[in-house]
Design an enzyme around this catalytic site. Structure first.
Site, mmCIF file in Angstrom:
data_model
loop_
_atom_site.group_PDB
_atom_site.id
_atom_site.type_symbol
_atom_site.label_atom_id
_atom_site.label_comp_id
_atom_site.label_asym_id
_atom_site.label_seq_id
_atom_site.Cartn_x
_atom_site.Cartn_y
_atom_site.Cartn_z
ATOM 1 N N VAL A 25 34.277 30.320 11.685
ATOM 2 C CA VAL A 25 35.413 29.750 10.960
ATOM 3 C C VAL A 25 35.590 28.318 11.442
ATOM 4 O O VAL A 25 35.255 27.982 12.576
ATOM 5 C CB VAL A 25 36.715 30.555 11.177
ATOM 6 C CG1 VAL A 25 36.667 31.871 10.422
ATOM 7 C CG2 VAL A 25 36.976 30.795 12.652
ATOM 8 N N SER A 26 36.110 27.470 10.562
ATOM 9 C CA SER A 26 36.155 26.034 10.844
ATOM 10 C C SER A 26 37.308 25.607 11.742
ATOM 11 O O SER A 26 37.239 24.555 12.374
ATOM 12 C CB SER A 26 36.223 25.250 9.525
ATOM 13 O OG SER A 26 35.090 25.526 8.732
#
Length: 225
Positions: A25-26
């Site tokens: 996930v960013s």
């Protein structure tokens, strides 16, 4: 009469496939729980076994400088697992070039790859075809780099320049594509722009092959251009 005894049949247990999960996930605020839950259930339904979960929390997918990703690829090179499973292709990489190189490395290491939501599975005929195309493009790029280096070094040597790695700037490449669209031959383009023989041809052919990969992925619903 001695009764006939049937020979004993040994039941061979098939070793379960070891599957590595990669999730990303960013941002730190995003969660990987949903990705992991679906992937774990998929492994369970397939009667496989989880080798390990590699998670990059808060890392962009535009490059491969991610600790869990690097460790996962190192384990893949050692053939510690059989299959790499991700939720979507963009979890592995958002760069087409990095994606091609990563899948090519996995293929050479003998690791199968599954992108759950994209229905990409290299254990299937369609998935194997994708791997073959990616491998061909990756090898083509390596050939281009080798030829570019040799041509550039030879050109510099003849001109008495300090040897170094040749590089085609984006402006030169764009100009070359413009001249090519006007019908000019590759030899004349290279002479006009002052680059090594065959350099422009190889570079444009490579970009065309990457475009084919993009279109193929788009048609297959694997990635959005």
């Amino acid at each position: 009469m001695i009764p006939h005894k049937s020979p004993r049949t040994k039941t061979m247990k098939t070793q379960k496939q070891m599957v590595a999960i990669y999730a990303r996930v960013s941002t730190d605020k995003q969660k990987v729980d949903m990705q992991l839950r679906e992937l774990r259930n998929f492994i369970k339904r397939s009667d496989w076994k989880v080798y390990r979960e590699f998670i990059d929390q808060g890392y962009t997918g535009t490059n491969t400088k991610r600790p869990a990703f690097i460790e996962m690829m190192s384990e893949a090179q050692k053939r510690k697992f059989d299959i790499l499973l991700v939720w979507k292709l963009d979890r592995l990489s958002r760069s087409l070039k990095d994606l091609i190189n990563t899948l090519d490395e996995l293929g050479h290491a003998g690791i199968n790859f599954i992108s759950y939501d994209n229905n990409l599975d290299t254990t299937t005929p369609t998935g194997k075809l994708v791997f073959q195309i990616i491998g061909a493009v990756a090898e083509f790029e390596k050939d281009i780099i080798r030829e570019r280096v040799v041509a550039g070094l030879e050109n510099a040597k003849q001109k008495g320049k300090q040897l170094g790695r040749p590089k085609i700037h984006d402006g030169i490449l764009e100009k070359a594509k413009e001249l090519r669209s006007q019908g000019m031959s590759f030899r004349k383009i290279e002479k006009k722009l002052g680059v090594g023989e065959g350099t422009i041809r190889k570079r444009i052919e490579y970009l065309s092959s990457v475009l084919i990969i993009q279109v193929f992925f788009c048609i297959a619903g694997l990635i959005i251009i």
